[in-house]
Motif scaffolding. Structure first.
Motif: not given
Ligand code: BTN
Length: 229
Positions: A20-23, A42-50, A53-55, A63-65, A111-116, A132-134
């Motif tokens: 669902s989400s490594t985080q 792959s993640q089925t429920a990845g999420y980012g800031q705020q 949804t993180w596709n 990846c998450s640490l 273009e945005k290519v990643g986020g932390i 979390g790193i995408g």
């Protein structure tokens, strides 16, 4: 092989084809001081800031640490920026193709290519940080070549680990000046969210705060966004 072994010695490692989400997975593991790492194809429920949804289709890097820090999370200001710097310095030491947009975005060719995403769980007077790193490898294939997720992790993990190890004793960004080299907006005038005004972007400080000037007055921001016109 040597690199893989190195990774396994630094972290306890969880590897999934889909999750669902490594985080979320690392958030839910019981408390331990051992560093943990979780990666999925792959993640089925990845999420980012705020909570956005993180596709996360197959082909991206997810990846998450999780790392124990011997102080409260209020001291963690700047950790996101230090980790972002660690990632771009590892993948693009000359800043040829990767840029950073404060506070936590990786950009390439505009273009945005990643986020932390850095989250924390308090534990007595300490905290666990979950990072979390995408990375959108679809847009970086041209510059990174045919790199698998496992290769990428082997490249990044030792440097991220060293960064976190430094934060155990020195909770600030030592090399904060190198942000300028990667900053997408350095020396440019931009609008800052909630301030409705234009500021000259002038780098970050050791706690990761955005430095922005207006009429020669120097301002430090922790909670704003750069508005892209
Ligand atoms: C951002 O909003 O820019 C940060 C995105 C972070 C996404 C990563 S992908 C791996 C980890 N698992 C998640 O659900 N989120 C983070």
């Amino acid at each position: 092989m040597a690199k893989l072994l190195q990774l396994y010695l630094m972290f306890s490692y969880f590897r999934f084809k889909e999750i669902s989400s490594t985080q979320k997975f690392l958030m839910e593991q019981s408390f331990c001081q051992t560093p943990l790492i979780c990666m999925a194809d792959s993640q089925t429920a990845g999420y980012g800031q705020q909570g956005r949804t993180w596709n996360s289709p197959v082909g991206g890097f997810y990846c998450s640490l999780r790392y124990f820090l011997p102080y409260k999370s209020s001291l963690c200001g700047g950790l996101t920026q230090d980790l972002a710097l660690t990632i771009v310095k590892t993948l693009d030491p000359e800043a040829n193709f990767l840029k950073l947009k404060w506070p936590n975005d990786l950009f390439s060719k505009g273009e945005k290519v990643g986020g932390i995403l850095v989250e924390s769980l308090p534990h007595k007077d300490n905290c666990l940080v979950i990072i979390g790193i995408g990375i959108d490898l679809f847009n970086l294939g041209e510059v990174l070549g045919l790199m698998t997720n496992d290769n990428l992790l082997n490249l990044l993990a030792p440097n991220l680990f060293n960064c976190l190890k430094n934060w155990e004793i020195q909770p600030y960004i030592k090399d904060f000046l190198s942000w300028e080299k990667y900053d997408l907006f350095f020396n440019q005038t931009v609008e800052l969210q909630n301030y409705g005004d234009n500021f000259l972007i002038s780098g970050i400080d050791q706690k990761g705060r955005l430095i922005a000037k207006k009429e020669e007055k120097i301002n430090f921001f922790s909670n704003t966004r750069i508005v892209i016109q």
